[in-house]
Design a protein around this motif. Structure first.
Motif, PDB file in Angstrom:
ATOM      1  N   LYS A   1     -10.808 -48.559  -2.883  1.00  0.00           N
ATOM      2  CA  LYS A   1      -9.677 -49.409  -3.216  1.00  0.00           C
ATOM      3  C   LYS A   1      -9.443 -50.440  -2.114  1.00  0.00           C
ATOM      4  O   LYS A   1      -9.737 -50.189  -0.940  1.00  0.00           O
TER       5      LYS A   1
ATOM      6  N   PHE B   1       3.040 -56.647   3.290  1.00  0.00           N
ATOM      7  CA  PHE B   1       4.408 -56.202   3.007  1.00  0.00           C
ATOM      8  C   PHE B   1       4.456 -54.692   2.869  1.00  0.00           C
ATOM      9  O   PHE B   1       3.455 -54.048   2.553  1.00  0.00           O
TER      10      PHE B   1
ATOM     11  N   TYR C   1       6.746 -52.259   0.387  1.00  0.00           N
ATOM     12  CA  TYR C   1       7.703 -52.136  -0.701  1.00  0.00           C
ATOM     13  C   TYR C   1       8.147 -50.685  -0.786  1.00  0.00           C
ATOM     14  O   TYR C   1       7.407 -49.765  -0.452  1.00  0.00           O
TER      15      TYR C   1
ATOM     16  N   GLN D   1       9.675 -47.813  -3.522  1.00  0.00           N
ATOM     17  CA  GLN D   1       9.857 -47.535  -4.949  1.00  0.00           C
ATOM     18  C   GLN D   1      10.495 -46.164  -5.113  1.00  0.00           C
ATOM     19  O   GLN D   1       9.914 -45.147  -4.711  1.00  0.00           O
TER      20      GLN D   1
ATOM     21  N   PRO E   1       9.485 -51.458  -7.935  1.00  0.00           N
ATOM     22  CA  PRO E   1       9.313 -51.649  -6.494  1.00  0.00           C
ATOM     23  C   PRO E   1      10.269 -52.712  -5.972  1.00  0.00           C
ATOM     24  O   PRO E   1      10.560 -53.697  -6.665  1.00  0.00           O
TER      25      PRO E   1
ATOM     26  N   LEU F   1       5.072 -48.368  -0.593  1.00  0.00           N
ATOM     27  CA  LEU F   1       3.857 -49.036  -1.057  1.00  0.00           C
ATOM     28  C   LEU F   1       3.436 -50.105  -0.058  1.00  0.00           C
ATOM     29  O   LEU F   1       4.237 -50.979   0.291  1.00  0.00           O
TER      30      LEU F   1
ATOM     31  N   THR G   1      -1.562 -59.738   0.014  1.00  0.00           N
ATOM     32  CA  THR G   1      -1.959 -60.814  -0.886  1.00  0.00           C
ATOM     33  C   THR G   1      -3.266 -61.405  -0.363  1.00  0.00           C
ATOM     34  O   THR G   1      -3.553 -61.344   0.832  1.00  0.00           O
TER      35      THR G   1
ATOM     36  N   LYS H   1      -0.749 -63.098  -6.044  1.00  0.00           N
ATOM     37  CA  LYS H   1      -0.579 -61.809  -6.704  1.00  0.00           C
ATOM     38  C   LYS H   1      -0.582 -60.709  -5.655  1.00  0.00           C
ATOM     39  O   LYS H   1      -1.240 -60.808  -4.618  1.00  0.00           O
ATOM     40  N   LEU H   2       0.178 -59.655  -5.925  1.00  0.00           N
ATOM     41  CA  LEU H   2       0.326 -58.566  -4.978  1.00  0.00           C
ATOM     42  C   LEU H   2      -0.726 -57.499  -5.259  1.00  0.00           C
ATOM     43  O   LEU H   2      -0.939 -57.096  -6.400  1.00  0.00           O
TER      44      LEU H   2
ATOM     45  N   PHE I   1      -1.462 -53.732  -4.419  1.00  0.00           N
ATOM     46  CA  PHE I   1      -0.730 -52.562  -3.962  1.00  0.00           C
ATOM     47  C   PHE I   1      -1.661 -51.409  -3.591  1.00  0.00           C
ATOM     48  O   PHE I   1      -2.682 -51.182  -4.251  1.00  0.00           O
ATOM     49  N   GLY I   2      -1.262 -50.660  -2.564  1.00  0.00           N
ATOM     50  CA  GLY I   2      -1.838 -49.349  -2.350  1.00  0.00           C
ATOM     51  C   GLY I   2      -1.208 -48.374  -3.331  1.00  0.00           C
ATOM     52  O   GLY I   2      -0.299 -48.722  -4.095  1.00  0.00           O
ATOM     53  N   SER I   3      -1.684 -47.137  -3.306  1.00  0.00           N
ATOM     54  CA  SER I   3      -1.172 -46.119  -4.234  1.00  0.00           C
ATOM     55  C   SER I   3       0.168 -45.540  -3.806  1.00  0.00           C
ATOM     56  O   SER I   3       0.819 -44.842  -4.583  1.00  0.00           O
TER      57      SER I   3
ATOM     58  N   TYR J   1       2.389 -56.711 -14.244  1.00  0.00           N
ATOM     59  CA  TYR J   1       1.641 -55.654 -13.577  1.00  0.00           C
ATOM     60  C   TYR J   1       1.719 -54.403 -14.447  1.00  0.00           C
ATOM     61  O   TYR J   1       2.635 -54.238 -15.244  1.00  0.00           O
TER      62      TYR J   1
ATOM     63  N   GLY K   1      -0.223 -47.368  -7.452  1.00  0.00           N
ATOM     64  CA  GLY K   1       0.597 -48.548  -7.275  1.00  0.00           C
ATOM     65  C   GLY K   1       0.408 -49.493  -8.447  1.00  0.00           C
ATOM     66  O   GLY K   1      -0.549 -49.364  -9.220  1.00  0.00           O
TER      67      GLY K   1
END
Lengths: 111, 115
Positions: A2, A34, A36, A38, A44, A87, A91, A98-99, A101-103, B35, B42
């Motif tokens: 990932k 960043f 975030y 959640q 988020p 999270l 970018t 667009k963002l 994200f990690g899991s 999304y 995520g």
């Protein structure tokens, strides 16, 4: 692999503890960074941006190491209300912003 | 409430049915993003609009998915012939891009369950 990797946790800590989360990203051309937050079954929300010089917002400190492609978040004096998933987000260097994200890393703060 | 809104909040549908979701962005925002988030992951980028123009689509957006943003205001995301693998939270975000990156504000999401 990932593009943004995080330890899923959960991190289970007592109130008042200091906890640190790490994140690595694979695209060296990543532009902005960043953290975030959640909450369960919610959207988020931006916690803080991460700058190369490091930045702090109250009990939260974020660091970026571009050479190692590594981002960290430190939370001091944990509160019960800090329990959430954190999270890590990057970018790419394009105009979409667009963002990516990690899991997420789950934090549980216990009384 | 002047934030991003999404409708419906929850949708349960049978496999093979079509579904449509709506997103109303913050009024002055020119960018709108979709999304998708599955359990334990995520959010993953699907597509985005600048005003009414759809500028990028992810490989995740198969030909069963279509998104529109007529007149550059609200957006719809339609999924045709739903499959169980489409079960996820669909999140919409908006931002005002002028000279560079600006914060994306997320809506509460539409949770889709395909049975």
């Amino acid at each position: 692999r990932k593009e943004v990797e995080q330890d899923p946790g959960p991190f289970n800590v007592p109130e008042g503890a200091t906890v640190a989360f790490n994140c690595t990203y694979s695209n060296s051309a990543s532009q902005s960074f960043f953290w975030y937050r959640q909450d369960c079954r919610k959207e988020p929300k931006l916690l803080m941006s991460v700058y190369s010089s490091g930045n702090e917002d109250g009990r939260f400190t974020a660091q970026l190491n571009r050479a190692s492609q590594y981002i960290s978040l430190l939370i001091r004096d944990s509160k019960l209300s800090d329990s959430a998933t954190y999270l890590c987000v990057v970018t790419r260097m394009d105009s979409s912003y667009k963002l990516i994200f990690g899991s997420g890393t789950r934090l549980l703060v216990r009384p | 409430d002047t934030g991003v809104s999404q409708d419906p909040r929850h949708k349960i549908t049978k496999r093979g049915q079509n579904v449509t979701f709506r997103c109303d962005p913050i009024s002055e925002h020119n960018r709108l993003y979709w999304y998708r988030q599955t359990l334990g992951q995520g959010p993953e980028f699907l597509t985005y609009f600048q005003n009414e123009a759809q500028l990028e689509k992810s490989r995740l957006l198969s030909d069963r998915f279509s998104a529109e943003r007529p007149k550059g205001s609200f957006s719809t995301l339609e999924i045709q012939r739903t499959e169980q693998g489409d079960s996820a939270m669909y999140l919409c975000a908006s931002s005002l891009v002028s000279t560079g990156f600006d914060e994306q504000y997320f809506g509460p999401g539409t949770r889709l369950t395909v049975t």
